[in-house]
Scaffold this motif. Structure first.
Motif, PDB file in Angstrom:
ATOM      1  N   GLY A 259       7.194   5.519   1.865  1.00  0.00           N
ATOM      2  CA  GLY A 259       7.294   6.573   2.875  1.00  0.00           C
ATOM      3  C   GLY A 259       8.327   7.636   2.565  1.00  0.00           C
TER       4      GLY A 259
ATOM      5  N   PHE B   2       0.828  -1.213   0.000  1.00  0.00           N
ATOM      6  CA  PHE B   2       0.000   0.000   0.000  1.00  0.00           C
ATOM      7  C   PHE B   2       0.862   1.264   0.000  1.00  0.00           C
ATOM      8  CE2 PHE B   2      -2.285  -3.436   2.018  1.00  0.00           C
ATOM      9  CZ  PHE B   2      -3.499  -3.421   1.334  1.00  0.00           C
TER      10      PHE B   2
ATOM     11  N   ASP C 290      11.847   2.656  -1.708  1.00  0.00           N
ATOM     12  CA  ASP C 290      10.415   2.750  -2.014  1.00  0.00           C
ATOM     13  C   ASP C 290       9.610   2.571  -0.740  1.00  0.00           C
ATOM     14  OD1 ASP C 290       7.887   2.537  -3.115  1.00  0.00           O
ATOM     15  OD2 ASP C 290       8.280   0.665  -4.204  1.00  0.00           O
TER      16      ASP C 290
HETATM   17  C1  DX5 Z   1       4.230  -0.103  -1.854  1.00  0.00           C
HETATM   18  C2  DX5 Z   1       4.626   0.355  -3.233  1.00  0.00           C
HETATM   19  C3  DX5 Z   1       5.106   1.754  -3.284  1.00  0.00           C
HETATM   20  C4  DX5 Z   1       4.098   2.800  -2.883  1.00  0.00           C
HETATM   21  C5  DX5 Z   1       4.829   4.052  -2.454  1.00  0.00           C
HETATM   22  O1  DX5 Z   1       4.132  -1.477  -1.835  1.00  0.00           O
HETATM   23  O2  DX5 Z   1       5.655  -0.471  -3.735  1.00  0.00           O
HETATM   24  O3  DX5 Z   1       5.666   2.071  -4.561  1.00  0.00           O
HETATM   25  O4  DX5 Z   1       3.205   3.119  -3.919  1.00  0.00           O
HETATM   26  O5  DX5 Z   1       3.923   4.961  -1.946  1.00  0.00           O
HETATM   27  P1  DX5 Z   1       4.333   6.028  -0.811  1.00  0.00           P
HETATM   28  O6  DX5 Z   1       5.433   6.850  -1.387  1.00  0.00           O
HETATM   29  O7  DX5 Z   1       3.067   6.802  -0.589  1.00  0.00           O
HETATM   30  O8  DX5 Z   1       4.782   5.266   0.388  1.00  0.00           O
END
Ligand code: DX5
Ligand code: ZN
Length: 225
Positions: A181, A147, A179
């Motif tokens: 946060g 997510f 990747d």
């Molecule tokens: C999580 C994904 C990420 C996510 C990053 O499993 O791989 O790429 O979309 O989203 P943010 O930058 O909001 O944490």
């Protein structure tokens, strides 16, 4: 002396407004994001389901950014060709989801595509080390995959430093991507640990002043490093 590497921003379209995806992608490109990150989730390796080659094809059509495909999929071997034909420039496998990771890497390389391997936050770097000479990129997850919008986990930074120093020895051209946060408050910790490619979803697509401002806020931090 360590080669200076560029900092690359890869907006994760998982946080985009899908009712106007093409326009949102163009905004990221105009704001200077070099790559575009596509999160592929299968509802098995991770509890969420997202997108597949059809969306990759649309992204390729909408932009000239490097199409960076993050596969959170158990045993994706039968899908690799479809992703490459759809326009993926880089395919990243999740190390925990693929039994024969060496064969997976080989398969992607044979199709002329760049290849990466991703590690979940709790996965040690041990299994990755022998693979480093063959990789274009190592993706270190700084949240549990599944997510967007989760909080950055600083405990992955130590592993990142270790992998960067081993890459400098055996494969200095390979990039480290982080990747999960990543935002204006966390990006410098990642940079300081040796990250060169920064994925951001919410920090870009949900920025209160818009996509361009979201990218600018990240770029400003990197420029002042
Ligand atoms: C999580 C994904 C990420 C996510 C990053 O499993 O791989 O790429 O979309 O989203 P943010 O930058 O909001 O944490
Ligand atoms: Zn991702």
């Amino acid at each position: 002396m360590k080669k200076e590497k560029r900092c690359i921003i890869s907006p994760s379209i998982l946080s985009a407004d899908f009712t106007c995806l093409g326009d949102q992608i163009s905004e990221t490109e105009q704001a200077g994001a070099e790559w575009l990150h596509v999160d592929v989730m299968d509802g098995h390796f991770v509890p969420n389901i997202t997108m597949g080659p059809v969306v990759v094809k649309a992204c390729k059509k909408a932009s000239s950014q490097l199409i960076d495909v993050h596969l959170m999929v158990t045993e994706p071997g039968h899908l690799i060709e479809d992703f490459v034909s759809a326009g993926a420039d880089l395919l990243t496998l999740s190390i925990e989801a693929v039994e024969d990771i060496e064969a997976g890497i080989q398969q992607i390389k044979e199709l002329g595509c760049k290849v990466g391997v991703a590690l979940k936050p709790g996965t040690s770097a041990d299994m990755l080390m022998p693979l480093l000479p063959w990789l274009d990129l190592v993706l270190i997850m700084s949240v549990e995959p599944g997510f967007s919008g989760q909080s950055f986990m600083p405990e992955v930074l130590e592993k990142t430093r270790m992998i960067r120093s081993e890459l400098d020895r055996v494969n200095p051209d390979a990039l480290i991507q982080m990747d999960g946060g990543i935002g204006a408050e966390t990006i410098m910790q990642a940079r300081d640990a040796g990250v060169e490619v920064f994925v951001a979803g919410n920090a870009i697509f949900k920025h209160p002043d818009g996509i361009g401002a979201g990218i600018e806020a990240l770029r400003e931090k990197l420029d002042n490093f």
